[in-house]
Design a protein around this motif. Structure first.
Motif, PDB file in Angstrom:
ATOM      1  N   ASN A  69      28.713 -76.707  11.346  1.00 13.35           N
ATOM      2  CA  ASN A  69      28.003 -77.575  10.416  1.00 13.35           C
ATOM      3  C   ASN A  69      27.795 -76.792   9.130  1.00 13.35           C
ATOM      4  OD1 ASN A  69      24.916 -78.561   9.485  1.00 13.35           O
ATOM      5  ND2 ASN A  69      26.418 -80.151   9.917  1.00 13.35           N
ATOM      6  N   LEU A  70      28.517 -77.181   8.083  1.00 16.91           N
ATOM      7  CA  LEU A  70      28.452 -76.484   6.803  1.00 16.91           C
ATOM      8  C   LEU A  70      27.646 -77.302   5.819  1.00 16.91           C
ATOM      9  CD1 LEU A  70      32.159 -75.283   6.481  1.00 16.91           C
ATOM     10  CD2 LEU A  70      30.219 -74.066   7.478  1.00 16.91           C
ATOM     11  N   LYS A  71      26.723 -76.639   5.128  1.00 16.30           N
ATOM     12  CA  LYS A  71      25.833 -77.289   4.168  1.00 16.30           C
ATOM     13  C   LYS A  71      25.975 -76.645   2.802  1.00 16.30           C
ATOM     14  CE  LYS A  71      22.547 -78.317   7.798  1.00 16.30           C
ATOM     15  NZ  LYS A  71      21.213 -78.174   8.315  1.00 16.30           N
ATOM     16  N   ARG A  72      25.296 -77.243   1.836  1.00 16.17           N
ATOM     17  CA  ARG A  72      25.334 -76.757   0.456  1.00 16.17           C
ATOM     18  C   ARG A  72      25.243 -75.232   0.389  1.00 16.17           C
ATOM     19  NH1 ARG A  72      21.381 -78.509  -4.521  1.00 16.17           N
ATOM     20  NH2 ARG A  72      22.299 -77.036  -5.983  1.00 16.17           N
ATOM     21  N   GLY A  73      26.197 -74.642  -0.310  1.00 15.44           N
ATOM     22  CA  GLY A  73      26.210 -73.196  -0.494  1.00 15.44           C
ATOM     23  C   GLY A  73      27.034 -72.441   0.529  1.00 15.44           C
ATOM     24  N   ASP A  74      27.421 -73.090   1.621  1.00  9.53           N
ATOM     25  CA  ASP A  74      28.217 -72.413   2.644  1.00  9.53           C
ATOM     26  C   ASP A  74      29.671 -72.296   2.214  1.00  9.53           C
ATOM     27  OD1 ASP A  74      26.010 -72.153   4.308  1.00  9.53           O
ATOM     28  OD2 ASP A  74      26.503 -73.925   5.509  1.00  9.53           O
ATOM     29  N   LEU A  75      30.298 -71.209   2.624  1.00 14.63           N
ATOM     30  CA  LEU A  75      31.717 -70.972   2.378  1.00 14.63           C
ATOM     31  C   LEU A  75      32.389 -70.602   3.688  1.00 14.63           C
ATOM     32  CD1 LEU A  75      30.211 -69.354  -0.326  1.00 14.63           C
ATOM     33  CD2 LEU A  75      32.593 -69.539  -0.955  1.00 14.63           C
ATOM     34  N   ILE A  76      33.668 -70.927   3.782  1.00  9.88           N
ATOM     35  CA  ILE A  76      34.473 -70.494   4.919  1.00  9.88           C
ATOM     36  C   ILE A  76      35.864 -70.161   4.400  1.00  9.88           C
ATOM     37  CG2 ILE A  76      35.125 -72.855   5.569  1.00  9.88           C
ATOM     38  CD1 ILE A  76      35.052 -71.851   8.529  1.00  9.88           C
TER      39      ILE A  76
END
Length: 112
Positions: A69-76
């Motif tokens: 679960n990726l939210k605002r500001g997350d990077l992958i």
């Protein structure tokens, strides 16, 4: 010098994500993906490494049989040829960095 805005001229499509080329540098292409809740990008992979940033909203990012679960500001960051999929859980703006030799057409084909 090249400039672009991730927040200007945003268009949400009701039936599928909107893909926009923001800029092209000597080494990369910066792409904006605008998604409405419940829109998805089916499983696919990129021929070169990529970086995905959640600028706004929230997505479920499936990779290696896990859902992140990726939210605002997350990077992958993913290596080349790693299968992955995206499901939007909250209207989202996603920045995708691909290699210059990769194609925006390939990204558009994922949402078609």
């Amino acid at each position: 010098m090249i400039t672009a805005s991730i927040t200007k001229n945003i268009t949400y499509k009701e039936d599928k994500p909107t893909i926009t080329l923001l800029m092209e540098t000597d080494t990369t292409k910066e792409i904006r993906i605008v998604m409405r809740k419940n829109q998805e990008m089916k499983e696919h992979s990129a021929p070169k490494p990529i970086v995905v940033e959640i600028f706004e909203g929230e997505i479920n990012f499936g990779v290696n049989k896990k859902v992140l679960n990726l939210k605002r500001g997350d990077l992958i960051a993913l290596d080349a040829n790693v299968p992955h999929d995206l499901v939007c859980t909250e209207d989202a703006i996603v920045r995708l960095t691909i290699a210059k030799t990769d194609s925006i057409k390939r990204v558009n084909d994922v949402v078609s």
